[in-house]
Design an enzyme around this catalytic site. Structure first.
Site, PDB file in Angstrom:
ATOM      1  N   SER A 141      51.240  48.642 101.726  1.00 32.70           N
ATOM      2  CA  SER A 141      51.662  47.791 100.609  1.00 32.70           C
ATOM      3  C   SER A 141      52.871  48.416  99.925  1.00 32.70           C
ATOM      4  O   SER A 141      53.034  49.647  99.927  1.00 32.70           O
ATOM      5  CB  SER A 141      50.524  47.684  99.591  1.00 32.70           C
ATOM      6  OG  SER A 141      50.964  47.023  98.428  1.00 32.70           O
ATOM      7  N   TYR A 154      43.891  51.734  94.506  1.00 39.34           N
ATOM      8  CA  TYR A 154      44.504  50.928  95.575  1.00 39.34           C
ATOM      9  C   TYR A 154      45.884  51.490  95.930  1.00 39.34           C
ATOM     10  O   TYR A 154      46.188  51.707  97.113  1.00 39.34           O
ATOM     11  CB  TYR A 154      44.620  49.475  95.096  1.00 39.34           C
ATOM     12  CG  TYR A 154      45.299  48.552  96.087  1.00 39.34           C
ATOM     13  CD1 TYR A 154      44.603  48.032  97.179  1.00 39.34           C
ATOM     14  CD2 TYR A 154      46.643  48.197  95.932  1.00 39.34           C
ATOM     15  CE1 TYR A 154      45.231  47.179  98.089  1.00 39.34           C
ATOM     16  CE2 TYR A 154      47.273  47.347  96.831  1.00 39.34           C
ATOM     17  CZ  TYR A 154      46.566  46.841  97.902  1.00 39.34           C
ATOM     18  OH  TYR A 154      47.188  46.004  98.803  1.00 39.34           O
ATOM     19  N   LYS A 158      46.921  53.086  99.635  1.00 36.29           N
ATOM     20  CA  LYS A 158      48.006  52.556 100.476  1.00 36.29           C
ATOM     21  C   LYS A 158      49.065  53.637 100.725  1.00 36.29           C
ATOM     22  O   LYS A 158      49.598  53.748 101.827  1.00 36.29           O
ATOM     23  CB  LYS A 158      48.626  51.325  99.808  1.00 36.29           C
ATOM     24  CG  LYS A 158      47.705  50.100  99.810  1.00 36.29           C
ATOM     25  CD  LYS A 158      47.300  49.693 101.216  1.00 36.29           C
ATOM     26  CE  LYS A 158      46.652  48.319 101.278  1.00 36.29           C
ATOM     27  NZ  LYS A 158      46.228  47.955 102.647  1.00 36.29           N
TER      28      LYS A 158
HETATM   29  N1  NAP Z   1      48.319  39.590  99.497  1.00 37.60           N
HETATM   30  C1  NAP Z   1      49.152  40.519  99.068  1.00 37.60           C
HETATM   31  O1  NAP Z   1      49.918  40.301  98.086  1.00 37.60           O
HETATM   32  C2  NAP Z   1      49.212  41.872  99.740  1.00 37.60           C
HETATM   33  C3  NAP Z   1      50.280  42.711  99.385  1.00 37.60           C
HETATM   34  C4  NAP Z   1      50.362  43.963  99.986  1.00 37.60           C
HETATM   35  C5  NAP Z   1      49.421  44.357 100.918  1.00 37.60           C
HETATM   36  N2  NAP Z   1      48.404  43.520 101.243  1.00 37.60           N
HETATM   37  C6  NAP Z   1      47.436  44.010 102.236  1.00 37.60           C
HETATM   38  O2  NAP Z   1      47.338  43.083 103.283  1.00 37.60           O
HETATM   39  C7  NAP Z   1      46.042  43.141 103.864  1.00 37.60           C
HETATM   40  C8  NAP Z   1      45.465  41.731 103.937  1.00 37.60           C
HETATM   41  O3  NAP Z   1      45.362  41.221 102.624  1.00 37.60           O
HETATM   42  P1  NAP Z   1      45.254  39.647 102.297  1.00 37.60           P
HETATM   43  O4  NAP Z   1      46.145  39.387 101.170  1.00 37.60           O
HETATM   44  O5  NAP Z   1      45.371  38.851 103.532  1.00 37.60           O
HETATM   45  O6  NAP Z   1      43.757  39.619 101.726  1.00 37.60           O
HETATM   46  P2  NAP Z   1      42.538  38.599 101.969  1.00 37.60           P
HETATM   47  O7  NAP Z   1      43.033  37.212 102.110  1.00 37.60           O
HETATM   48  O8  NAP Z   1      41.583  38.910 100.856  1.00 37.60           O
HETATM   49  O9  NAP Z   1      41.924  39.068 103.362  1.00 37.60           O
HETATM   50  C9  NAP Z   1      41.337  40.328 103.486  1.00 37.60           C
HETATM   51  C10 NAP Z   1      40.751  40.482 104.881  1.00 37.60           C
HETATM   52  O10 NAP Z   1      40.200  41.808 104.982  1.00 37.60           O
HETATM   53  C11 NAP Z   1      38.836  41.735 105.406  1.00 37.60           C
HETATM   54  N3  NAP Z   1      38.099  42.825 104.752  1.00 37.60           N
HETATM   55  C12 NAP Z   1      38.075  43.145 103.429  1.00 37.60           C
HETATM   56  N4  NAP Z   1      37.290  44.225 103.217  1.00 37.60           N
HETATM   57  C13 NAP Z   1      36.824  44.604 104.437  1.00 37.60           C
HETATM   58  C14 NAP Z   1      35.980  45.654 104.879  1.00 37.60           C
HETATM   59  N5  NAP Z   1      35.421  46.542 104.025  1.00 37.60           N
HETATM   60  N6  NAP Z   1      35.706  45.758 106.206  1.00 37.60           N
HETATM   61  C15 NAP Z   1      36.226  44.873 107.066  1.00 37.60           C
HETATM   62  N7  NAP Z   1      37.039  43.841 106.726  1.00 37.60           N
HETATM   63  C16 NAP Z   1      37.326  43.722 105.414  1.00 37.60           C
HETATM   64  C17 NAP Z   1      38.369  40.355 104.982  1.00 37.60           C
HETATM   65  O11 NAP Z   1      37.385  39.928 105.920  1.00 37.60           O
HETATM   66  P3  NAP Z   1      35.885  39.437 105.549  1.00 37.60           P
HETATM   67  O12 NAP Z   1      35.815  39.263 104.061  1.00 37.60           O
HETATM   68  O13 NAP Z   1      35.734  38.152 106.306  1.00 37.60           O
HETATM   69  O14 NAP Z   1      35.042  40.544 106.069  1.00 37.60           O
HETATM   70  C18 NAP Z   1      39.624  39.506 105.168  1.00 37.60           C
HETATM   71  O15 NAP Z   1      39.754  39.045 106.490  1.00 37.60           O
HETATM   72  C19 NAP Z   1      45.234  44.095 102.989  1.00 37.60           C
HETATM   73  O16 NAP Z   1      45.210  45.375 103.581  1.00 37.60           O
HETATM   74  C20 NAP Z   1      46.028  44.120 101.691  1.00 37.60           C
HETATM   75  O17 NAP Z   1      45.818  45.321 100.974  1.00 37.60           O
HETATM   76  C21 NAP Z   1      48.270  42.297 100.677  1.00 37.60           C
END
Ligand code: NAP
Length: 274
Positions: A141, A154, A158
């Protein structure tokens, strides 16, 4: 004259394929011709897009679950994996003063954001090394370099995964280790966190800034396309890929390099209204 050889479909394991960035990326990898193993803590949340997609159950904080998930993938991919995309993750929002004395929140975030993905990578490494172009993408991130107030655990998780990825690039250069750093991306990521109470002052104001940024952010597709380029491209991929809107991906990402820390932190405090 013989026809040119067709490219071998790339075999890719992506964690967190049930929602947001992971689900979009799994779809984009399939569209690019890959065979995809996608994970969720609950199999029923995963899509069913066809025979080139394999559903895998994984709670990445559990060593038993990582072993069981990897045993399934290893068997189904015949012991050769071309790419692992460590995408699954969650966030925890809250003040340091409310952290328990055993720093449980920090430990929980490191289990999910650091130990889980690194443990899974260790299991997959021999299969990745059988590929002609092994790639590991760690989705970290922008918060790893521009930390977010009330999301210290968090941001630290990261940053730790980014540093680990950079060290592996030096140590194990036969694998392409890529650190994909998204800025704000419009997903349901914030929904999994507990919002602070309305009367919590700076916490609430900071939360509202995050919610507004998320609502105006680019869609998950921009990260998906960046990951497909890394996984399906030829030659050495870029070591670090920052993805997001222009201000975050281009200006904010470079700010720590050019601005004195005091200026930068004053800007961040003003931005988050703390
Ligand atoms: N959205 C943003 O603005 C943003 C920015 C920077 C980085 N990121 C990073 O991008 C990645 C994806 O985020 P997203 O925005 O797509 O979030 P999201 O829509 O909440 O999706 C998160 C995914 O991670 C899985 N997950 C969560 N905790 C888990 C665990 N303990 N074990 C296994 N699977 C787990 C969930 O699967 P289930 O709930 O189905 O198990 C889901 O598929 C993350 O690493 C996040 O930190 C996101």
């Amino acid at each position: 004259m013989s026809a040119p050889a067709l490219p071998i479909p790339r075999r890719v394991l992506i964690t967190g394929a049930s929602a947001g960035i992971g689900r979009e990326t799994a779809g984009a990898l399939l569209a690019a011709g890959c065979e995809v193993w996608g994970t969720s803590r609950q199999r029923s949340r995963l899509p069913d897009p066809g025979p080139r997609f394999h559903a895998v159950e994984l709670e990445q904080t559990s060593a038993d679950s990582r072993h069981a998930a990897w045993a399934q993938v290893e068997q189904e991919c015949g012991g050769r994996l071309d790419a692992l995309v460590n995408n699954a993750g969650d966030g925890v929002f809250g003040a340091f003063a409310d952290e328990d004395e055993d720093v449980g929140r920090l430990r929980a975030q490191f289990e999910t954001l650091v130990f889980g993905p690194i443990g899974l990578t260790r299991l997959a490494l021999p299969a990745l090394r059988r590929s002609s172009r092994p790639v590991v993408v760690n989705v970290t991130s922008l918060a790893g370099r521009l930390p977010i107030p009330f999301m210290a655990a968090y941001s630290a998780g990261k940053a730790a995964l980014s540093a680990y990825t950079a060290a592996l690039r030096l140590e194990a250069a036969d694998v392409h280790w890529v650190d994909v750093q998204p800025g704000d991306i419009r997903t349901k990521f914030n929904d999994a966190m507990r919002a602070p109470p309305a009367d919590s002052g700076p916490q609430r104001r900071s939360w509202e800034v995050m919610e507004a940024s998320m609502a105006a952010a680019p869609p998950a597709e921009v990260v998906a396309q960046a990951i497909v380029k890394v996984v399906c491209g030829e030659g050495a991929p870029p070591p670090v890929v920052v993805v997001g809107d222009f201000v975050q991906a281009k200006l904010a990402a470079l700010a720590p390099r050019f601005l004195p820390t005091r200026w930068l932190e004053s800007m961040l405090r003003r931005h988050y209204r703390v």
